[in-house]
Motif scaffolding. Sequence first.
Motif, PDB file in Angstrom:
ATOM      1  N   ALA A 125       0.828  -1.211   0.000  1.00 47.81           N
ATOM      2  CA  ALA A 125       0.000   0.000   0.000  1.00 47.81           C
ATOM      3  C   ALA A 125       0.856   1.252   0.000  1.00 47.81           C
ATOM      4  O   ALA A 125       0.488   2.267  -0.586  1.00 47.81           O
ATOM      5  N   THR A 126       2.046   1.182   0.635  1.00 47.23           N
ATOM      6  CA  THR A 126       2.920   2.354   0.626  1.00 47.23           C
ATOM      7  C   THR A 126       3.802   2.382  -0.614  1.00 47.23           C
ATOM      8  O   THR A 126       4.716   3.189  -0.701  1.00 47.23           O
ATOM      9  N   GLY A 127       3.530   1.496  -1.561  1.00 45.08           N
ATOM     10  CA  GLY A 127       4.310   1.471  -2.788  1.00 45.08           C
ATOM     11  C   GLY A 127       5.581   0.661  -2.662  1.00 45.08           C
ATOM     12  O   GLY A 127       6.469   0.767  -3.501  1.00 45.08           O
ATOM     13  N   GLY A 128       5.696  -0.154  -1.627  1.00 44.81           N
ATOM     14  CA  GLY A 128       6.902  -0.952  -1.447  1.00 44.81           C
ATOM     15  C   GLY A 128       6.652  -2.420  -1.682  1.00 44.81           C
ATOM     16  O   GLY A 128       5.639  -2.813  -2.259  1.00 44.81           O
ATOM     17  N   GLY A 161      -4.784   3.979   7.798  1.00 47.38           N
ATOM     18  CA  GLY A 161      -5.092   3.547   6.440  1.00 47.38           C
ATOM     19  C   GLY A 161      -4.959   4.674   5.445  1.00 47.38           C
ATOM     20  O   GLY A 161      -4.393   4.513   4.356  1.00 47.38           O
ATOM     21  N   MET A 162      -5.472   5.848   5.846  1.00 45.81           N
ATOM     22  CA  MET A 162      -5.405   6.999   4.951  1.00 45.81           C
ATOM     23  C   MET A 162      -3.947   7.413   4.727  1.00 45.81           C
ATOM     24  O   MET A 162      -3.551   7.736   3.608  1.00 45.81           O
ATOM     25  N   PHE A 163      -3.160   7.373   5.810  1.00 45.58           N
ATOM     26  CA  PHE A 163      -1.745   7.709   5.687  1.00 45.58           C
ATOM     27  C   PHE A 163      -1.066   6.769   4.696  1.00 45.58           C
ATOM     28  O   PHE A 163      -0.313   7.194   3.828  1.00 45.58           O
ATOM     29  N   LEU A 164      -1.357   5.459   4.852  1.00 42.36           N
ATOM     30  CA  LEU A 164      -0.730   4.466   3.980  1.00 42.36           C
ATOM     31  C   LEU A 164      -1.034   4.780   2.527  1.00 42.36           C
ATOM     32  O   LEU A 164      -0.150   4.782   1.671  1.00 42.36           O
ATOM     33  N   GLU A 165      -2.320   5.021   2.255  1.00 42.36           N
ATOM     34  CA  GLU A 165      -2.710   5.264   0.865  1.00 42.36           C
ATOM     35  C   GLU A 165      -2.104   6.563   0.365  1.00 42.36           C
ATOM     36  O   GLU A 165      -1.696   6.667  -0.788  1.00 42.36           O
ATOM     37  N   ALA A 166      -2.034   7.559   1.247  1.00 41.48           N
ATOM     38  CA  ALA A 166      -1.443   8.837   0.838  1.00 41.48           C
ATOM     39  C   ALA A 166       0.023   8.650   0.477  1.00 41.48           C
ATOM     40  O   ALA A 166       0.497   9.120  -0.560  1.00 41.48           O
ATOM     41  N   VAL A 167       0.754   7.908   1.326  1.00 38.67           N
ATOM     42  CA  VAL A 167       2.178   7.678   1.068  1.00 38.67           C
ATOM     43  C   VAL A 167       2.359   6.879  -0.215  1.00 38.67           C
ATOM     44  O   VAL A 167       3.246   7.148  -1.023  1.00 38.67           O
ATOM     45  N   GLY A 168       1.482   5.873  -0.407  1.00 39.33           N
ATOM     46  CA  GLY A 168       1.600   5.024  -1.583  1.00 39.33           C
ATOM     47  C   GLY A 168       1.270   5.761  -2.868  1.00 39.33           C
ATOM     48  O   GLY A 168       1.812   5.466  -3.924  1.00 39.33           O
ATOM     49  N   THR A 169       0.361   6.731  -2.783  1.00 41.70           N
ATOM     50  CA  THR A 169      -0.027   7.456  -3.987  1.00 41.70           C
ATOM     51  C   THR A 169       1.052   8.456  -4.374  1.00 41.70           C
ATOM     52  O   THR A 169       1.490   8.513  -5.516  1.00 41.70           O
ATOM     53  N   ASN A 170       1.495   9.259  -3.433  1.00 39.76           N
ATOM     54  CA  ASN A 170       2.536  10.226  -3.728  1.00 39.76           C
ATOM     55  C   ASN A 170       3.261  10.581  -2.440  1.00 39.76           C
ATOM     56  O   ASN A 170       2.768  11.337  -1.620  1.00 39.76           O
ATOM     57  N   ARG A 171       4.439  10.008  -2.295  1.00 40.74           N
ATOM     58  CA  ARG A 171       5.202  10.172  -1.057  1.00 40.74           C
ATOM     59  C   ARG A 171       5.477  11.637  -0.759  1.00 40.74           C
ATOM     60  O   ARG A 171       5.261  12.122   0.347  1.00 40.74           O
ATOM     61  N   GLU A 172       5.940  12.350  -1.789  1.00 37.79           N
ATOM     62  CA  GLU A 172       6.369  13.729  -1.577  1.00 37.79           C
ATOM     63  C   GLU A 172       5.167  14.610  -1.210  1.00 37.79           C
ATOM     64  O   GLU A 172       5.219  15.401  -0.270  1.00 37.79           O
ATOM     65  N   ALA A 173       4.063  14.418  -1.952  1.00 37.49           N
ATOM     66  CA  ALA A 173       2.871  15.229  -1.685  1.00 37.49           C
ATOM     67  C   ALA A 173       2.347  14.958  -0.286  1.00 37.49           C
ATOM     68  O   ALA A 173       1.945  15.878   0.426  1.00 37.49           O
ATOM     69  N   SER A 174       2.367  13.677   0.127  1.00 32.07           N
ATOM     70  CA  SER A 174       1.836  13.348   1.445  1.00 32.07           C
ATOM     71  C   SER A 174       2.735  13.944   2.529  1.00 32.07           C
ATOM     72  O   SER A 174       2.251  14.387   3.568  1.00 32.07           O
ATOM     73  N   ARG A 175       4.041  14.006   2.252  1.00 34.72           N
ATOM     74  CA  ARG A 175       4.948  14.597   3.240  1.00 34.72           C
ATOM     75  C   ARG A 175       4.653  16.089   3.392  1.00 34.72           C
ATOM     76  O   ARG A 175       4.564  16.614   4.495  1.00 34.72           O
ATOM     77  N   LEU A 176       4.424  16.747   2.243  1.00 38.08           N
ATOM     78  CA  LEU A 176       4.123  18.176   2.281  1.00 38.08           C
ATOM     79  C   LEU A 176       2.787  18.429   2.971  1.00 38.08           C
ATOM     80  O   LEU A 176       2.585  19.464   3.593  1.00 38.08           O
TER      81      LEU A 176
END
Lengths: 356, 351
Positions: free
Chosen positions: A79-82, A209-224
Amino acid sequence: MNASARGTNPVTLFQRVSQHGLLWPVLALVVLLLACGLKSPGFLDVATRDGNLYGQLVDLLRNSATPLLLALGMCLVIATGGIDLSVGAVMAISLAVSLTHLDGVADPSAPGAVATAVVTGLALGVLIGAFNGFMVTALGIQPFIATMILMVAGRGIAMLITKGQITTVTSPPFKAIGSGFVLGVPVPVVVAGAVFVLLALAVRRTALGMFLEAVGTNREASRLAGVGARSTTWVVYVLAGLLAALAGIVYGAPTMAADANNIGLLKELDAIMVVVLGGTRLDGGRFHLGGLVVGALLLSTLERAVIVFELPSQTTPLFKALVLIAVCVAASPALRSLVRARPPRARRPVPVEVAA
Amino acid sequence: MSTGLSPQVPTGAPPRPGPRRVRALVDRVDRRFLPVVGTLVTLVVMLGVGQQRYSTARSDFLSMRLLSNLLLDNSYLLVLAVGMTFVVLAGGIDLSVGAVVALVGLVTAKLFTAGAPLPVVLVLGVLIGTCCGLIIGVMVQVFDIQPFIASLAVMFLARGLANVVSTNSLKIDDPGFSALASWSLKFGEGRESWRVNASMLVAVGVLLLAVYVLHYTRFGRTVYGLGAGDRGVAVELMGLRPARTRIGVYVVSGTCAGVAGILFALYTKSGFNLTGIGMELDAIAAVVIGGTLLSGGVGFVLGTGAGVLVYGLIQVLIVREGLDSWWTRVFIGAVLLAFVVLQKVIAGRRR
């Protein structure tokens, strides 16, 4: 399409069902179970003996526990793209550590010794998960290669722990972790069920769950956006390591033998297969925990069906491959657009509602 | 080719202040070569350690004999790794190669017992690999399935088919095949003797062919372009053929796996359904150690050759050291770790 179909409920229902990612896996599971039931009449019976559930279906559930445990961790990582390739080796390591500990204790049957053995095994799983997480988050190494390091080295480490031997111990309480019953239900099923419920609650009732999906969709955007991308990713790898260690103990406990070369061999690939069968794409960003149950059941039913149909059990990989290919191709956008594009074009040569 | 300078998201961070002299030195070397330089340094260090520790008055550790033995024992791995380099450069992965090696070995053995002539068997064996690669390529390109899953499916497929062919070890005693396996040119005398056999010639031939294809043909350029990380858009705009090339790299890898399967059969003179478990990881490890970035687009196939030598040397050193065989896996993991971190350091400096 939605607007035109809104008036007729059955159509939307049919559309929703036919477009659901789990349609094909569930269908495959039902067909397989029915086929097995027809081939061997007692297959679908469940009996109780001494208050414990017995039967082929119960065995199926028990066999699904290990792949489900692995797949739960794998799914969160994906889910986190890993991806986590080390889970099979972690299974071997945790079992090796647990049994080596029991082997060195004066009374391997004492509850305290068993508890320490299990906790040591799980702690090592957490440690390995933390190492993987460190590689991926702090060093920024691709997950595939970061976890491959332990996939390659892990089995060697397990061999070092058992000193190249197959460590065997006699400890009824430890054995019960894999082959015992709680209220008539096999322990592995209870463990897997409990982990599933806990994770499902954690993922759907908290923001995880939302964090996971956010990180998986776009790591940089979710960090910002303020999501702790690093800590989220780290937590996920630690969870995967912990669950793999648990799976190793549950899987290896019935035999009480730490065979570092063979425990968990290629199980990481089974886990990935379960995730894919469960309707989660490997890209990350979206995941379904419920699908994992279907995927795990499908995997173990497939393994059992090969035996029920009196085929040599070595041919199992062949059928795994066929199911995997069929499910992937059926779910692929290319095939869907091919199927969907044809009928309307034939009927309505001039599409007016292009704006949609 | 400027594929070494893969597009980087500007982070806005100021460039890291480092010792000026080191940076000047690093800047002078083309950055694409840095990972390969790391591989060569490792190779030299390992050879140096070996020379220091294991040379006797009568013979040097460092010799043609060592090189020929390394190639002899790892020729199939070299061929596998060369095929894998194509796939990795294009940004994919192929997990099926180990299973394909097992399948090809078994089919070869089975065909010989059925009385098929040698050339037919060899060609069919290689073609099996090609077909497996083609299946992966079509799944990846046409059905948009991730390479990881597509090659995993084919791995299961090949493993299952191998088990259908036979679950026992099949001995190959075809006279032509045995003659091919035992043919070799001998050089030198006594302890310094070394030889060249058919497998080594094939492996080196495949390596040289791959160098030509990757660096001097349109196909090769497209492979590098595909790995740039834009789903082949740039390649498409340049008028090259991304779809055909993406299928092509898996066909190359599959064909190499077929060749490697035959080389492995020559090496063991038998076919067995449990060979090649984990061999795909050995191949990937050799590619990574050889300095190819797993994200695609950066790397050299000659580096892969050096990676295979490093891989083989680890095993030689462990045997010479008298350590148990499971240390091999641990050491390979450690070397892999070192190289991955090295790649990261280089990539970090590139910003």
